[in-house]
Design an enzyme around this catalytic site. Structure first.
Site, PDB file in Angstrom:
ATOM      1  N   GLU A 499      36.473  43.494  40.360  1.00 18.26           N
ATOM      2  CA  GLU A 499      36.561  43.191  38.929  1.00 18.26           C
ATOM      3  C   GLU A 499      37.996  43.294  38.419  1.00 18.26           C
ATOM      4  O   GLU A 499      38.394  42.564  37.518  1.00 18.26           O
ATOM      5  CB  GLU A 499      35.644  44.131  38.140  1.00 18.26           C
ATOM      6  CG  GLU A 499      35.600  43.873  36.651  1.00 18.26           C
ATOM      7  CD  GLU A 499      34.906  42.574  36.275  1.00 18.26           C
ATOM      8  OE1 GLU A 499      34.877  42.255  35.074  1.00 18.26           O
ATOM      9  OE2 GLU A 499      34.375  41.878  37.183  1.00 18.26           O
ATOM     10  N   THR A 610      34.637  27.276  28.563  1.00 19.79           N
ATOM     11  CA  THR A 610      34.878  28.466  29.384  1.00 19.79           C
ATOM     12  C   THR A 610      33.636  28.929  30.138  1.00 19.79           C
ATOM     13  O   THR A 610      33.709  29.881  30.904  1.00 19.79           O
ATOM     14  CB  THR A 610      35.463  29.604  28.524  1.00 19.79           C
ATOM     15  OG1 THR A 610      36.073  30.584  29.365  1.00 19.79           O
ATOM     16  CG2 THR A 610      34.382  30.240  27.654  1.00 19.79           C
TER      17      THR A 610
END
Length: 630
Positions: A499, A610
């Site tokens: 992440e 997006t």
């Protein structure tokens, strides 16, 4: 008696009348009768007299109510001329034309007849637009889908042969493998969680979450365009049927403006532009209406959370703040909502955001991540191209491209921001890896989030329109950032990226704590691979993309779908039991495009929001009509 009261009249007997007197009496009586009945039947019609029998017209929220005229059957409402305000419907009438073909009414709301969920018949308060449904006749605004499609420069699904040097059979097999992964992910979702927002593959059930305000089917809507472009026709029809029959907007929770916009509205808009199916256009517009109250703030900067129940913008306190990536990632979708509805409110809302951002002072030309929707001031000086800031920059360059390269304001804002990012955030590690750090009031955190890995593709996308002396530089910068993100994958045991990853203490492109070591099926790295492939046709990007496919199959595929993993540095990672909707919307879509021809969703015709939902570029003709608008 009457005759006794006539002056000078003396009867011959108590009850008798002389013959002449009888004649005069009958003559008087007949004249009186003639006068009364003649007035009733012979006087001209008066509309004013008619109004005496009508109850006054009143208005109730959402309705125009007129009392019935006693004794008169209701007449059908007449179709009004195109421009004047239409006449009120006949009293007491419930004419299907008043809901099948709704029209604007000056000074009042539309009169509608619900045909299912209540929200399908009622516009959002304060920002209503003409209702429209499949099969409508006489809708005041019409989008000409055929004209729009005729302006595209390439067929949506492409025709050109693959131009790479790789064997066609190999590329085709790789593409088919990705298609099979999408089919498996969809079938697993349909079997165990259809209608829920996301699938939990380990427990084989669905998950709703709390960021969609009660809306359901996020995976369905996120999957529509991916199913379509992969030509999974049966699966697409299943998804379309669910949207038409089961996707209801009468919800009452609190929703993330950003997530509902990019997933639901983006998915519905792209599905309409790809297919022309009215159900997608109508649902997108109606849902867009429900988001408008979020903009009712002192500055017009929307709050991040909107209540579908009250219509309030939620948590509106002086100390609260809006997030740059959230209010900065509405422009593409809201312009298309105006395009498909004719309602300028959507476009006005996002243009106001742009106006506020142009006026406000920016530290060193940088855009901090938090802004007060009450005061219009920055709340903190934390700058990131990853989470909290990312898609704001993405939407600037894509607004320029989507406008047919006419939105100069977006172009200038993008390149100014990119120069500031290069000056203050861009770094090169001792090992030669280029990365974008995070800035906190002048102090750098030397880390890069997975979300920031989209930036390689963004910079590549914008390189062509930079100043001539900067184009080669931006292409190289895009390649170097994408290489760094690949390294974050290559340096893990699973060949999937964490992440977030750091550049300090002699360690580069790796997570330094377990809380940042997870992978949740994110798309940003393969997104950049796709853009770099289309720009360069360097086979390295397909090689890297195929590594991701193999890692997904090995570590994320389960018996009932795909799941994220909790530690990319473990060769036997635990799963997080969640098949994210964006895995179907983005990750698998970008991988499929990476192994497809360049004119499949050509970048000349489409920009991706997006959430990877394709929206068309404005190819205006000489008359100024864009996207088929009439």
């Amino acid at each position: 008696m009457l005759m006794r009261k006539v002056p000078g009249f003396v009867p011959a007997s108590p009850w008798g009348l002389r013959l002449p007197q009888k004649f005069l009496f009958l003559l008087f009586l007949s004249g009186l009768v003639t006068l009364c009945f003649g007035a009733l039947f012979l006087l001209p019609h008066s509309s004013r007299l008619k109004r005496l029998f009508l109850a006054p017209r009143t208005q109730q929220p959402g309705l125009e109510v007129v009392a019935e005229i006693a004794g008169h059957a209701p007449a059908r409402e007449q179709e009004p001329p195109p421009n004047p305000a239409p006449a009120a419907p006949a009293p007491g009438e419930d004419d299907p034309s008043s809901w099948a073909s709704p029209r604007r009414r000056k000074g009042g709301l539309r009169r509608t007849r619900p045909t299912g969920p209540r929200e399908e018949a009622t516009a959002a308060r304060g920002n209503s637009i003409p209702a429209s449904r499949p099969g409508d006749e006489g809708v005041p605004f019409r989008f000409d889908f055929n004209a729009f499609r005729s302006r595209l420069r390439h067929p949506v699904l492409g025709t050109r042969a693959d131009e790479s040097q790789e064997p066609q059979s190999q590329v085709r097999a790789q593409r088919e493998k990705i298609k099979e992964m999408m089919q498996f992910a969809w079938q697993s979702y349909k079997r165990y969680a259809m209608g829920k927002n996301e699938l939990r593959p380990l427990t084989k059930d669905g998950y709703e979450g709390n960021m969609f305000g009660g809306l359901s089917g996020a995976t369905v809507i996120d999957s529509l365009d991916t199913l379509y472009l992969m030509e999974l026709k049966e699966e697409f029809q299943e998804a379309k049927a669910w949207v038409g029959e089961s996707f209801h907007l009468n919800v009452s929770g609190e929703a993330s403006l950003f997530e509902v916009n990019i997933r639901y509205i983006g998915g519905l808009l792209s599905a309409f532009y790809l297919t022309g199916e009215e159900v997608f256009r109508i649902k997108a517009i109606r849902l867009g209406e429900k988001l408008l109250p979020a903009f009712n703030t002192p500055t017009g900067i929307p709050k991040g959370v909107v209540s579908f129940k009250s219509g309030n913008w939620g948590w509106a306190t002086a100390g609260s703040s809006s997030i740059l990536a959230e209010f900065g990632s509405l422009h593409l979708e809201f312009l298309h909502l105006t395009e498909l509805s004719g309602n300028q409110v959507f476009a006005e809302k996002v243009r106001n955001i742009r106006k506020v951002l142009r006026k406000i002072e920016k530290p060193f030309g940088l855009y901090p991540n938090f802004l007060s929707p009450v005061s219009g001031n920055w709340v903190q000086h934390h700058v990131s191209v990853g989470g909290l800031g990312d898609s704001f920059y993405e939407y600037l360059i894509k607004s320029w491209l989507m406008s047919g390269k006419t939105d100069m304001e977006a172009k200038n804002m993008y390149y100014e921001a990119l120069e500031a990012i290069e000056t203050y955030l861009l770094n090169v590690s001792p090992g030669g890896l280029t990365y974008i750090a995070e800035w906190r009031g002048g102090i750098l955190d030397h880390k890069m989030g997975h979300l920031a890995c989209f930036s390689g593709g963004m910079i590549a996308l914008g390189a062509e329109d930079a100043k001539e002396e900067k184009r080669a530089h931006y292409r190289e910068l895009a390649a170097q950032i994408t290489k760094t993100c690949h390294e974050s994958y290559a340096r893990s045991d699973t060949k999937l990226g964490p992440e977030a990853f750091w550049f300090n203490s002699g360690r580069e492109a790796v997570a330094t704590q377990l809380s940042e070591s997870y992978y949740i099926l994110r798309p940003e790295v393969v997104e950049s691979y796709m853009y770099l492939w289309r720009q360069t046709h360097n086979p390295i990007y397909r090689e890297w993309g195929w590594e991701v496919v193999l890692a997904l199959e090995k570590y994320c595929r389960t018996e009932a779908g795909f799941s994220g993993i909790q530690d990319v540095y473990s060769s036997t990672p635990n799963h997080d039991n969640k098949q994210q909707s964006f895995f179907l919307a983005e990750t698998l879509k970008y991988l499929y495009l990476l192994f497809s021809e360049d004119d499949l969703l050509s970048l000349e015709d489409w920009v991706f929001n997006t959430e990877a939902h394709p929206l068309p570029v404005n190819h205006s003709d000489s008359s100024g009509r864009a996207w088929g608008r009439h």
